[in-house]
Scaffold this active site. Structure first.
Site, PDB file in Angstrom:
ATOM      1  N   LYS A 268      30.281  30.408  43.138  1.00 28.07           N
ATOM      2  CA  LYS A 268      30.824  31.748  43.412  1.00 28.07           C
ATOM      3  C   LYS A 268      29.926  32.482  44.407  1.00 28.07           C
ATOM      4  O   LYS A 268      28.738  32.680  44.153  1.00 28.07           O
ATOM      5  CB  LYS A 268      30.932  32.551  42.107  1.00 28.07           C
ATOM      6  N   LYS A 280      33.272  49.578  39.594  1.00 28.52           N
ATOM      7  CA  LYS A 280      32.216  49.524  38.574  1.00 28.52           C
ATOM      8  C   LYS A 280      31.513  50.876  38.498  1.00 28.52           C
ATOM      9  O   LYS A 280      31.482  51.605  39.482  1.00 28.52           O
ATOM     10  CB  LYS A 280      31.172  48.467  38.969  1.00 28.52           C
ATOM     11  N   ASP A 291      25.674  38.617  42.948  1.00 20.29           N
ATOM     12  CA  ASP A 291      26.920  37.970  42.532  1.00 20.29           C
ATOM     13  C   ASP A 291      27.253  36.734  43.376  1.00 20.29           C
ATOM     14  O   ASP A 291      28.296  36.120  43.200  1.00 20.29           O
ATOM     15  CB  ASP A 291      28.063  38.993  42.585  1.00 20.29           C
ATOM     16  N   ASP A 350      38.156  43.804  39.247  1.00 18.02           N
ATOM     17  CA  ASP A 350      36.750  43.432  39.015  1.00 18.02           C
ATOM     18  C   ASP A 350      36.636  42.015  38.448  1.00 18.02           C
ATOM     19  O   ASP A 350      35.545  41.461  38.381  1.00 18.02           O
ATOM     20  CB  ASP A 350      36.093  44.448  38.075  1.00 18.02           C
ATOM     21  N   GLU A 352      37.175  39.294  39.884  1.00 20.95           N
ATOM     22  CA  GLU A 352      37.451  38.688  41.194  1.00 20.95           C
ATOM     23  C   GLU A 352      36.891  37.281  41.312  1.00 20.95           C
ATOM     24  O   GLU A 352      37.395  36.488  42.103  1.00 20.95           O
ATOM     25  CB  GLU A 352      36.860  39.579  42.302  1.00 20.95           C
ATOM     26  N   ARG A 354      36.978  34.730  39.320  1.00 24.64           N
ATOM     27  CA  ARG A 354      37.946  33.684  38.950  1.00 24.64           C
ATOM     28  C   ARG A 354      39.031  33.538  40.014  1.00 24.64           C
ATOM     29  O   ARG A 354      39.601  32.469  40.178  1.00 24.64           O
ATOM     30  CB  ARG A 354      38.521  33.998  37.559  1.00 24.64           C
TER      31      ARG A 354
HETATM   32  N1  BES Z   1      30.144  39.711  38.693  1.00 28.15           N
HETATM   33  C1  BES Z   1      30.728  40.252  37.521  1.00 28.15           C
HETATM   34  C2  BES Z   1      30.078  39.718  36.245  1.00 28.15           C
HETATM   35  C3  BES Z   1      28.724  40.277  35.913  1.00 28.15           C
HETATM   36  C4  BES Z   1      28.580  41.582  35.491  1.00 28.15           C
HETATM   37  C5  BES Z   1      27.624  39.467  35.962  1.00 28.15           C
HETATM   38  C6  BES Z   1      27.334  42.073  35.158  1.00 28.15           C
HETATM   39  C7  BES Z   1      26.385  39.945  35.615  1.00 28.15           C
HETATM   40  C8  BES Z   1      26.237  41.254  35.220  1.00 28.15           C
HETATM   41  C9  BES Z   1      32.208  39.884  37.456  1.00 28.15           C
HETATM   42  O1  BES Z   1      32.849  39.823  38.674  1.00 28.15           O
HETATM   43  C10 BES Z   1      32.869  40.937  36.654  1.00 28.15           C
HETATM   44  O2  BES Z   1      32.905  42.045  37.091  1.00 28.15           O
HETATM   45  N2  BES Z   1      33.380  40.573  35.487  1.00 28.15           N
HETATM   46  C11 BES Z   1      34.013  41.517  34.621  1.00 28.15           C
HETATM   47  C12 BES Z   1      35.219  40.850  34.019  1.00 28.15           C
HETATM   48  C13 BES Z   1      36.118  41.819  33.310  1.00 28.15           C
HETATM   49  C14 BES Z   1      36.773  42.754  34.298  1.00 28.15           C
HETATM   50  C15 BES Z   1      37.166  41.023  32.550  1.00 28.15           C
HETATM   51  C16 BES Z   1      33.005  41.895  33.531  1.00 28.15           C
HETATM   52  O3  BES Z   1      32.224  41.026  33.106  1.00 28.15           O
HETATM   53  O4  BES Z   1      32.969  43.050  33.176  1.00 28.15           O
HETATM   54 ZN    ZN Z   2      31.706  39.397  40.291  1.00 30.61          ZN
HETATM   55 MN    MN Z   3      33.600  41.700  39.269  1.00 30.33          MN
END
Ligand code: BES
Ligand code: ZN
Ligand code: MN
Length: 503
Positions: A268, A280, A291, A350, A352, A354
């Protein structure tokens, strides 16, 4: 840093700093005992006087030792002999590295490979020592106008081996430690770079630079028009709000038999994740520059493969985008068509990672891979579930999961498996498309993300590593960790060994 291995007695070493272990309470390790006998009991006298207990973390630097050929001796507390496990040994290695960096010595000879670490061999200890020393010397000051890396004269490390018979395999362990460290340093640099420098185009340039450095690497970069042609609607939906063009990087390492199918690593590469329209919160958002650490670990692992000249075919695939809100950004409710033909309702922009991975995973089918491993900072939920020590592991193929668990143990870059049961799948049901990109509640967030990916990986053996908790550190030590380069490199080293074992 230059590393070498040597067999021979400690008292015979002409070195700027001899490193010896002391057990708790005040007991000499075998190497320290040998040295002690040659210098008239200088060390045992010192211990008897109570100057060093031998507790973990304690150390003592000695000068002017009678009858000694070395300029200094660093005594390192190792704790109780019977309690030296992986974690303790790694701590000792890190402390030795730190202590050596603070001396004025140009070289050092370490007698630590004979410490009895439960169920670990000489090569493991050598590799850990090399990695700890390299780790202690990593600095990221490219962007500081005043370089604050301290002056460190240390140039050369000699590691002890019990005898000549062990030298050849110990030298291989050194090579592995050096290659893994170089791969980790690349992954750390890319992770630590700010998101205004480390853009998708920058990552593509770095892949191109790597291919120029190693003739066994071939690179191809797809631009947005080419991805549009292919039908990567999921990936392209993420980049729409950004001024930075998305890229799909394919970096192929070919050193295996021409007909051998490749191992594939899919990383990723979200160079900054604002969340998009599902923005966010502001606190700590700077950390979303990390990321792209999955992508960085793919480049780091390919660098290690190239340095070790592994007789394998390995392909790195990196979908890379910036996730920004903007006038053209995807909205919650948008429906897109992925490369696989499956339609996706984007309920949360958010989620994204996947969306870019699913198209890259479908694209991976073309190479008929033996196995595909994706590496992604995918979910905050994975940090809640597992904390920050293991990577989250998911797989559709039990023996691939076992191989990764085993490699994680060997490399001390560990994984923990979570379930991918069909029971979870209905959580991704959508009233309007084949699936939604998120579930309608927060239960098992890391699992739900993996379930989403599993719908695009039916045609090959696949594992998913969620590195959200392991790819970087927050707080005062904020910075990329270079993980899981050790795990991935070990997995590939194990495949080489496996192939050799076959008649
Ligand atoms: N890059 C983030 C995941 C992340 C968040 C990694 C904080 C490390 C620290 C990912 O793209 C994301 O935002 N995931 C969301 C998914 C949710 C919207 C289902 C998450 O984890 O909040
Ligand atoms: Zn992300
Ligand atoms: Mn995200």
């Amino acid at each position: 840093m230059e590393f070498s291995v040597k067999s021979g007695n400690p008292e015979k070493q002409r070195t700027a700093c001899l490193v010896l272990g002391i057990y708790e309470s005040r007991r000499l390790t075998p190497a320290a005992e040998q040295f002690d006998a040659a210098c008239g009991g200088h060390l045992s006298n010192l211990l008897r006087r109570g100057d060093l207990e031998g507790k973990p973390g304690q150390s003592l630097l000695l000068f002017n030792i009678p009858d000694a050929l070395c300029e200094r001796v660093l005594l390192m507390g190792c704790g109780r002999e019977r309690e030296i496990d992986d974690r303790r040994f790694r701590k000792i290695a890190a402390q030795v590295a730190m202590a050596l960096n603070d001396t004025g010595a140009n070289d050092a000879t370490l007698y630590l490979s004979d410490l009895p670490v439960k169920s670990r061999d000489l090569n493991w200890k050598i590799r850990q020592l090399v990695e700890a020393i390299e780790e202690s010397r990593y600095y990221f000051d490219q962007l500081k106008s005043r370089k604050d890396a301290p002056r460190r004269p240390l140039r050369k490390i000699i590691l002890s081996a019990p005898g000549r018979r062990e030298l050849a395999s110990a030298e291989q362990a050194v090579r592995e430690g050096v290659a893994i460290s170089a791969g980790m340093a690349l992954a750390k640099d890319l992770g630590n770079l700010p998101p205004n420098i480390c853009t998708p185009s920058y990552l593509a340039e770095q892949a191109q630079a790597l291919a120029l450095e190693f003739p066994a690497l071939r690179v191809k970069v797809l631009d947005e028009a080419e991805m549009e042609q292919l039908g990567m609607g999921a990936l392209l939906s993420v980049t729409r709000g950004s001024a930075q063009p998305a890229k799909l990087i394919r970096l192929a390492f070919r050193r295996g038999p021409a007909t051998a199918k490749p191992y594939m690593l899919v990383g990723k590469g979200v160079t900054f994740d604002t969340g998009g329209i599902s923005l966010k919160p502001g606190d700590g958002m700077d950390e979303m520059k990390f990321d792209m650490c999955g992508a960085a670990s793919v480049l780091g692992t390919l660098r290690a493969c190239a340095l070790l000249d592994l007789p394998l075919n390995v392909i790195g695939l990196i979908p890379t985008v910036e996730n920004m809100p903007g006038g053209r950004a995807s909205r919650p409710g948008d429906i897109v068509t992925s490369l696989s033909g499956q339609t996706i309702e984007i309920l949360n922009t958010d989620a994204e990672g996947r969306l870019i991975l699913c198209d890259a995973l479908t694209y991976a089918e073309r190479d008929e891979p033996v196995a595909v491993i994706d590496i992604a900072t995918l979910t905050g939920a994975c940090i809640i579930a597992l904390g920050r020590y293991p990577h989250g592991l998911f797989s559709n193929h039990p023996s691939l999961a076992t191989a990764l668990q085993s490699a994680g143990h060997t490399a001390y870059d560990r994984v923990w498996e979570l379930p991918l049961w069909d029971d979870y799948q209905e959580g991704l049901d959508s009233n309007f498309a084949d699936m939604a990109n998120v579930a309608n509640n927060r239960d098992g967030g890391a699992i739900m993300a993996a379930c989403f990916l599993s719908r695009f990986t039916k045609k090959f053996h696949w594992a998913h590593l969620d590195i959200a908790g392991t790819a970087w550190k927050s707080g005062k030590a904020k910075g990329a960790t270079g993980r899981p380069v050790p795990l991935l490199t070990q997995y590939l080293l194990d495949r080489v060994a496996e192939a050799k074992g076959k008649p």
